[in-house]
Motif scaffolding. Structure first.
Motif, short mmCIF file in Angstrom:
data_model
loop_
_atom_site.label_atom_id
_atom_site.label_comp_id
_atom_site.label_asym_id
_atom_site.label_seq_id
_atom_site.Cartn_x
_atom_site.Cartn_y
_atom_site.Cartn_z
N ALA A 129 69.31 16.95 -26.11
CA ALA A 129 70.69 17.44 -26.08
C ALA A 129 71.66 16.30 -25.76
CB ALA A 129 70.83 18.54 -25.03
N LYS A 130 72.84 16.40 -26.34
CA LYS A 130 73.93 15.47 -26.03
C LYS A 130 75.21 16.30 -25.87
CE LYS A 130 72.06 11.25 -28.00
NZ LYS A 130 72.31 10.09 -28.89
N MET A 131 75.99 15.97 -24.84
CA MET A 131 77.15 16.78 -24.49
C MET A 131 78.38 15.92 -24.33
SD MET A 131 75.08 19.06 -21.75
CE MET A 131 73.38 18.62 -22.04
N GLY A 132 79.51 16.42 -24.85
CA GLY A 132 80.75 15.68 -24.71
C GLY A 132 81.95 16.47 -25.17
N LEU A 133 83.12 15.93 -24.85
CA LEU A 133 84.40 16.52 -25.26
C LEU A 133 85.17 15.45 -26.05
CD1 LEU A 133 85.39 18.33 -21.92
CD2 LEU A 133 84.48 19.39 -24.00
N PRO A 134 84.99 15.41 -27.37
CA PRO A 134 85.58 14.34 -28.17
C PRO A 134 86.99 14.62 -28.68
CG PRO A 134 84.13 15.66 -29.54
CD PRO A 134 84.06 16.24 -28.15
N GLU A 135 87.66 15.63 -28.14
CA GLU A 135 88.92 16.08 -28.72
C GLU A 135 90.00 15.00 -28.83
OE1 GLU A 135 87.01 19.93 -27.26
OE2 GLU A 135 87.07 17.82 -26.66
N VAL A 136 90.03 14.05 -27.84
CA VAL A 136 91.11 13.04 -27.89
C VAL A 136 90.99 12.15 -29.12
CG1 VAL A 136 91.51 13.06 -25.40
CG2 VAL A 136 89.82 11.46 -26.36
N THR A 137 89.81 12.09 -29.73
CA THR A 137 89.67 11.31 -30.96
C THR A 137 90.36 11.99 -32.14
OG1 THR A 137 87.58 12.33 -31.67
CG2 THR A 137 87.44 10.44 -30.16
N LEU A 138 90.74 13.26 -31.95
CA LEU A 138 91.47 14.02 -32.98
C LEU A 138 92.94 14.16 -32.64
CD1 LEU A 138 88.89 16.91 -33.48
CD2 LEU A 138 89.17 14.87 -34.90
N GLY A 139 93.37 13.53 -31.53
CA GLY A 139 94.76 13.63 -31.14
C GLY A 139 95.09 14.92 -30.41
N VAL A 140 94.10 15.53 -29.78
CA VAL A 140 94.31 16.79 -29.07
C VAL A 140 93.46 16.76 -27.80
CG1 VAL A 140 92.45 18.09 -30.20
CG2 VAL A 140 94.55 19.30 -29.48
N ILE A 141 93.62 17.71 -26.91
CA ILE A 141 92.80 17.78 -25.71
C ILE A 141 91.85 18.97 -25.82
CG2 ILE A 141 94.64 16.78 -24.33
CD1 ILE A 141 95.00 19.61 -23.05
N PRO A 142 90.82 19.03 -24.97
CA PRO A 142 90.00 20.24 -24.95
C PRO A 142 90.88 21.45 -24.66
CG PRO A 142 88.96 18.47 -23.70
CD PRO A 142 90.33 18.01 -24.03
N GLY A 143 90.74 22.49 -25.48
CA GLY A 143 91.63 23.64 -25.36
C GLY A 143 90.97 24.95 -25.04
N TYR A 144 89.65 24.92 -24.85
CA TYR A 144 88.92 26.14 -24.54
C TYR A 144 88.33 26.07 -23.12
CZ TYR A 144 89.13 27.82 -29.40
OH TYR A 144 89.56 28.28 -30.63
N GLY A 145 89.08 25.48 -22.20
CA GLY A 145 88.67 25.45 -20.80
C GLY A 145 88.00 24.16 -20.36
N GLY A 146 87.85 23.20 -21.24
CA GLY A 146 87.14 21.97 -20.89
C GLY A 146 87.79 21.17 -19.79
N THR A 147 89.13 21.12 -19.78
CA THR A 147 89.82 20.34 -18.74
C THR A 147 89.73 21.01 -17.38
OG1 THR A 147 91.97 21.41 -19.11
CG2 THR A 147 91.47 19.45 -20.45
N GLN A 148 89.38 22.28 -17.34
CA GLN A 148 89.31 23.01 -16.08
C GLN A 148 87.87 23.15 -15.57
OE1 GLN A 148 92.46 23.84 -14.72
NE2 GLN A 148 92.86 22.48 -16.45
N ARG A 149 86.95 23.50 -16.46
CA ARG A 149 85.57 23.76 -16.00
C ARG A 149 84.78 22.47 -15.79
NH1 ARG A 149 86.37 28.15 -19.82
NH2 ARG A 149 86.66 30.05 -18.60
N LEU A 150 85.02 21.46 -16.60
CA LEU A 150 84.24 20.23 -16.44
C LEU A 150 84.47 19.59 -15.06
CD1 LEU A 150 82.19 18.33 -17.76
CD2 LEU A 150 84.13 17.01 -18.68
N PRO A 151 85.73 19.46 -14.58
CA PRO A 151 85.90 18.92 -13.23
C PRO A 151 85.24 19.76 -12.14
CG PRO A 151 87.98 18.86 -14.43
CD PRO A 151 87.02 19.67 -15.25
N GLN A 152 85.19 21.08 -12.32
CA GLN A 152 84.52 21.94 -11.35
C GLN A 152 83.03 21.61 -11.26
OE1 GLN A 152 85.26 25.97 -12.55
NE2 GLN A 152 87.47 25.85 -12.21
N LEU A 153 82.45 21.23 -12.39
CA LEU A 153 81.00 21.01 -12.45
C LEU A 153 80.59 19.59 -12.10
CD1 LEU A 153 80.36 23.08 -15.69
CD2 LEU A 153 79.49 23.63 -13.41
#
Length: 260
Positions: A129-153
């Motif tokens: 498995a490989k995990m990541g949030l590559p949204e900034v490479t598309l000019g956008v941010i994670p929009g389905y909770g990534g900016t909130q849940r990832l820091p919690q974890l």
């Protein structure tokens, strides 16, 4: 339940939901999000189901991200509506589901795929498995909770690094960072998921639902986690499951919980 993009299987109090778009690496499109909402809604009300496993079809991907072709031409208002709808139908919905949901991450979990895994109550992963949030490479941010849940974890600093670099974690790195609980060979992943689900299924559905509600309250800025715990603890005392659990303990037998 019959769906186009997902498969649902029930066996011995455990339901397995498989995202089944292998030619698209199980990418989340609007139709798949809608079907997942429908499946979780039905499983929520099915008394024969005590725990749920979510995984992806094939050996390459859990969910490799969102289907970019669906929103590449959106404006700012459409983008905000897309995120809000996703939260309501799937990501927040899964996080607050009263039945435990385990993510069995069997390959790439990127963008919306990692966000779905993080919405589940805990995660296990195959060693590829490989995990990541590559949204900034598309000019956008994670929009389905990534900016909130990832820091919690994983903590704020590590989350910032992952989001800003768009880097991917290996399964072992994800375990070290606290993003997943267990890493096993892919052939053993669903077996482990089912073993964990069966252990959960033996316990009181009422207590499990209240535990989910209470833990979530601790991460909700608008809630008081300790007061939620006190109220939920008291609530359990008025249930048939509490009476059965304590009676079974005193009688030195295994309890038979009904979820009431």
């Amino acid at each position: 339940m019959s769906f186009e993009n997902i498969l649902v299987e029930k066996n011995d109090r455990v339901a397995t939901v498989t995202i089944n778009r292998p030619t698209k690496l199980n990418a989340l499109n609007k139709a798949t999000i809608k079907e997942l909402n429908e499946a979780f809604t039905e499983l929520q009300s099915d008394d024969s189901v005590r725990a749920i496993i979510v995984t992806g079809s094939g050996e390459k991907a859990f969910v490799a991200g969102a289907d970019i072709s669906e929103f590449a031409d959106f404006d700012d208002e459409q983008g905000a509506a897309l995120a809000a709808t996703g939260h309501d139908l799937l990501f927040n919905f899964v996080e607050h589901l009263s039945k435990p949901v385990i993510a069995a991450v069997n390959g790439f979990a990127l963008g919306g795929g990692l966000e779905l895994a993080m919405s589940c109550h805990f995660r296990i992963a195959s060693d590829n498995a490989k995990m990541g949030l590559p949204e900034v490479t598309l000019g956008v941010i994670p929009g389905y909770g990534g900016t909130q849940r990832l820091p919690q974890l994983v903590g704020k600093g590590k989350a910032m690094e992952m989001i800003m670099t768009a880097g991917m974690l290996t399964a072992e790195e994800a375990k070290t960072w606290g993003l997943v609980n267990h890493v096993v060979p892919q052939a053993e992943l669903l077996g482990l998921a089912n073993d964990l689900a069966q252990k959960i299924a033996k316990n009181s559905p009422v207590a499990l639902a209240k535990a989910i509600e209470t833990v979530n309250a601790g991460f909700d800025k608008d809630a008081d986690g300790f007061m939620t715990e006190i109220r939920s603890f008291g609530y359990c005392f008025g249930t048939e499951d509490f009476k059965e659990g304590t009676t079974a303990f005193l009688e030195k037998r295994k309890p038979e919980f009904t979820g009431r």
